[in-house]
Scaffold this motif. Sequence first.
Motif, short mmCIF file in Angstrom:
data_model
loop_
_atom_site.label_atom_id
_atom_site.label_comp_id
_atom_site.label_asym_id
_atom_site.label_seq_id
_atom_site.Cartn_x
_atom_site.Cartn_y
_atom_site.Cartn_z
N THR A 119 -6.49 -1.01 -1.07
CA THR A 119 -6.71 0.72 -1.03
C THR A 119 -7.96 1.00 -2.07
O THR A 119 -8.67 0.53 -2.73
CB THR A 119 -5.61 1.45 -1.49
N SER A 129 2.04 0.40 4.88
CA SER A 129 1.28 -1.14 4.63
C SER A 129 1.29 -1.85 5.72
O SER A 129 0.68 -2.70 5.92
CB SER A 129 2.34 -1.58 3.65
N LYS A 174 0.71 -1.05 0.03
CA LYS A 174 0.07 0.02 -0.03
C LYS A 174 0.90 1.17 -0.14
O LYS A 174 1.77 1.32 0.77
CB LYS A 174 -0.84 -0.05 1.38
#
Length: 656
Positions: free
Chosen positions: A628, A585, A44
């Motif tokens: 996400t 993340s 992420k």
Amino acid sequence: MKEKNTFTQSESMDYYKLLGEKYPNARNALSEAMLLSASLKLPKPTEHFLSDIHGEYNAFTHVLRNASGVIRRYIGELFPHKSAQEQQELATILYYPEKKLAHLKETLSKEEYQNRLALALSDAIIVAKRVATKYDHRIIYDVLPEDTRPVLDSLLLEEKEFRHKGRYVSELLDQILESNQGEKYIQDIANLTSRFAIENLHVIGDIYDRGDEAEKVMDFLMDHPGVDIQWGNHDIAWVGAASGSHALIANVLRIATRYNELDTLEDGYGINLMPLVQFSMDIYKVSSAFLPKVPDSSQDRNELLAKMHKALAILQFKAEGQIIQRNPSFQLDHMLLMDKIDWDDKTATIEYNGMTYPLLDDYFPTVDPLNPFAYTPKEKEVMDRLTKSFLSSQRLQKHIRFLVDRGAMYKISNGNLLFHGCIPMTEHGEFRTTDFTGEVLSGKKLLDSLSETVRSAFYEKRPKLREWSQDLLFYLWCGKDSPLFGKDLITTFNRYFIENKETHIENKDPYYRHREKEDIALKILEEFGIQDPRGMIVNGHTPVKKIKGESPIKANGKVVVIDGGFAPAYRKSTGTAGYTLISNSYGLLLATHTPLPGEEPLIQENLDITSSLEFILEYDHRRLAEDTDKGKEVKKYIEDLKFLASLYEDGRLTEK
């Protein structure tokens, strides 16, 4: 993007024909789908959340350059063999490449400098690679400077340790140095590193006021590709001023004179203050209540600022009175105090408590007791000229347009709810209904409506609707039900003219008490449709008084308040120099900053903001790009690409 099941058949084919212009055959479409599918398995991207910058450009940009301490941590991990001093020098080169290299060039011999430059170039590439590993390389490639792109691309992709590539990479580095391009490449690598250490930047309000370089902050934000803004009350005041609201023009000027911070207005935006200066000198005398809170070294300037300050306060009270009188639905009559002055006794009666108090200052040369909110002809001329200056400042208009376009009252980002101030609530923890907009609204619907109001105030051309929208901006600055103000009343007049401290009290909205409770935080998240158990509320607006033991983490971890005192005026009460919330993340980390040292120790001694980092939420597994909000959009796009390929394969579209 529309979902496919919402298309009519004709619309659907038109969409895929358009998509086919970019991907003219099945293999093109499938190749892109493959790459995008792979990119979803990357970690992420990192998000940073900052609040209440208040024009503190140097501190703000330093926090972004060092990624709230993350870059320094990377250096420690990548170069454990280096001393702390060597690690910090590399960090300073990455934060301020031009200034630090210039300093080294001045202090080292030519040979020593060349050796240091070669080492810095090699080390900087290693750090950049560490940052870039989280991204699809195509994204990195697209932002590389065009003139250095081929070389930088090779340096980022190739490894000296790979068989057959060692001499290739070494020769490339040698050629950069021999061509006297080392400094240029280090600057480009440093910019790349800071850019990708933070993919998305969320600014939780109050870019303006108190500090003197808000215009530089705005320039920086406009250059960052991943910025969104949740408006603060000070931002709204500037939107109103740039739209032509007299009350908010006087307000932003008054705050600037109060803190002796006129640089943004005069130098940054070219606002012509001479009509105000001349008027203030001709009409007003020095009053101690209006001396600047941050005194100038020149007594003459302090006295001039005091005269300007008082002139602006009176202009503001008059302009506000006109707004309040034409908008009874705002219920702001408690702010109408100049018509409550007894001119013989030199007292003022406060409507909300019925008490009468002596005035600390009874010099009101421009106030007509029979019509206290009317401008004198000279005041009207000054306000008209100031308004023209605000409306004609191209840089100001460009910045406020960006602020309006990239901003909103709130944002939902990857399961987190971001807003500056509060959600107006009752004493019992319910969403308070309000009708100051002309509609009965509360909670999410109120904030949605106000986002449109702000845009209308800036863009609306029809005079009546424009005036109404600007009046609503004034209400957002100081109204009881404003989600940005968050108090029951504003006591600006009282603080200047009445000694009794009880008349200065501004009680916070019940939200600020309720946000300590987990069940209320969950109720707010549910109101905005957030079901993610990891979701939290991110707030600014109210400085966290860490020095008094207050924690920025509230409601059992469901609320985090990140106004920690970027502006020096707050630091005595906060004990910090700001917070940054970092979402990566692995979880959410809170960075607590110390004040930024001056430029000389920053560059010469490699000093840094000390940023303590602590996890406030650790995920049970590492989050990937597919987890996400953007990942969900990419998944839909991948489906479209695969369907496009099927259209080519079964002949419904012709390949090119």
